[in-house]
Design an enzyme around this catalytic site. Structure first.
Site: not given
Ligand code: GLC
Length: 455
Positions: A177, A411
């Protein structure tokens, strides 16, 4: 930093606990507070984790995400299964405004953008894990059909010049993102200051999340998409962000290949023939247009500015997973990963940083601008195994285990090994994160020497 002895039994227990805790009725949330819904590519990775614990849940995870398919074939990136109020998650279903499109499903709210096409290769992984796949033919036939339709959508609506490369129309579609690749896009235009009711920065320290300025760009793309009623033709014309992304196209290639093999077993000849045609074209075009020989990595192409975005880092290494590079290209990628730009001096960096550590924008803790992510590492690990780079693969696998054992199921992680010895340092972003544990389970189940080629 000393290599810590890994207690795989307690690590396995942690993985089971986190997945079980994040399981809802038919799907798994990425992490309970920060992301309280179902995300597309997360679900794919999570299903791989479930396949080591409970195949019924693995299948159900995919069924639930596939059933949110749009009428035009698009698989949405978020499925809003519950009415979590906007104050608990931003931007929620209403802010995404997907209902302005006639293509939305009727039984559930979704976003209007997609995410990397991982479901095809996950389906093949599940099929290969089944003790009696024949007992689930209906599930696999339907899932292959739905996934194939989602690929048809991408080739039909996201490749207007019929190049073999599909584009993304929002940075969130990349999965990466807040990648530094987008900086050059944002630098081309300005956007209004929106009222952002961000929840993420009340849960996670601001320096680990996107800046307010960047977030305005993300929201702006949603606003323009809503004005277009999520009409693909109009969005292609009006959106300033139209990018051919190497990770996104690589996941599509890997999934095409898996669909092709699965469809052969399931007697679906049209899928076999079409996925072969797509892959020949996409692989050739990726190597012509997105390969950067100098940097030894696949890069981005900005279709609105007709220019390459030459960004080094882990996402551009993922085509290894899909078997896209030739042997000399793969060698170049491996050399780069073993160089100080990725590995630091004397391997002082955990592979594989999302941005090279010598890049001016490298940031050890900000979302996608340096940290190590387990899903990206898993893709690169598998890629290294397939190309025969077992030593590097094993290093990546071991480092993933070390990171989670030392920090917890976060994460994302600080790639700098020097931080490990500081007792105050922690993992970053969401805690008890589903794909982290799901893919760790997979890596623990398959020590490098024994890994089979599943894609
Ligand atoms: C964040 C990450 C994305 C992922 C989401 C849910 O937005 O950048 O890749 O799918 O979190 O974990």
């Amino acid at each position: 930093m000393e290599n810590q002895h890994i207690d795989t039994q307690s690590l396995t227990q942690l993985c089971h606990d986190v997945l079980t805790e994040n399981w809802r009725d038919g799907y798994t949330v990425p992490t309970s507070e920060l992301y309280p819904f179902q995300w597309l590519w997360d679900s794919g990775f999570i299903a791989i984790g479930w396949s080591h614990i409970d195949m019924n849940r693995a299948r159900l995870e995919l069924k639930t995400v596939l059933d949110a398919q749009w009428k035009n074939g698009m698989l949405p990136h978020i499925v809003f299964h519950n009415d979590t109020p906007e104050k608990n998650y931003f931007p929620g279903a209403d802010f995404h405004g997907a209902s302005t499109s006639p293509n939305v499903p009727t039984h559930v709210k979704t976003s209007g953008i997609t995410q990397p096409a991982v479901i095809g290769f996950v389906l093949e992984h599940l099929w290969n894990t089944e003790t009696d796949p024949e007992a689930h033919l209906d599930f696999y036939r339907k899932a292959v059909e739905q996934t194939f339709r989602s690929h048809q959508y991408l080739y039909r609506d996201r490749d207007p010049e019929n190049e073999g490369l599909v584009y993304i129309r929002h940075n969130w579609e990349s999965g990466v993102d807040n990648g530094a690749a987008w900086d050059s896009v944002w630098a081309r235009y300005s956007v209004p200051e929106y009222e952002l009711k961000r929840k993420d920065i009340s849960l996670i320290s601001e320096e680990q999340r996107p800046t307010k300025k960047d977030y305005n760009y993300y929201v702006h793309l949603l606003k323009v998409s809503i004005e277009c009623g999520y009409d693909e033709g109009l969005m292609y014309e009006k959106l300033p962000f139209i990018i051919q992304d190497p990770l996104f196209n690589a996941m599509l290639v890997a999934s095409n290949e898996s669909l092709c093999r699965l469809a052969d077993k399931l007697d679906m000849p049209q899928v076999v023939a079409q996925t072969r045609i797509w892959n020949q074209k996409t692989i050739a075009r990726m190597n012509e247009k997105l390969w950067d020989e100098e940097q030894g990595v696949y890069v981005y192409y900005d279709l609105k500015n007709n220019s390459v975005i030459p960004m080094p880092g882990a996402p551009g290494m993922t085509p290894l997973f899909a078997g896209i590079p030739s042997a000399p290209q793969a060698q170049r990628m491996i050399d780069k990963m073993e160089s100080s730009a990725y590995s630091g001096e004397n391997n002082s960096v955990f592979l594989c940083p999302t941005l090279t550590v010598d890049h001016p924008e490298f940031d050890y803790c900000r979302y996608w601008r340096g940290p190590v992510w387990i899903n990206i590492n898993w893709l690169i690990y598998k890629g290294c195994v397939q190309y025969g780079y077992t030593e590097l693969a094993e290093r990546i696998r071991q480092e993933c285990l070390q990171l989670v054992a030392r920090y917890g199921a976060y994460e994302y992680f600080n790639p700098l090994k020097s931080a490990v010895d500081n007792p105050a340092s922690k993992g970053f972003g969401g805690v008890r994160f589903s794909w982290t544990v799901a893919l760790l389970l997979d890596m623990m189940a398959a020590p490098t020497g024994e890994t089979q080629r599943t894609i």
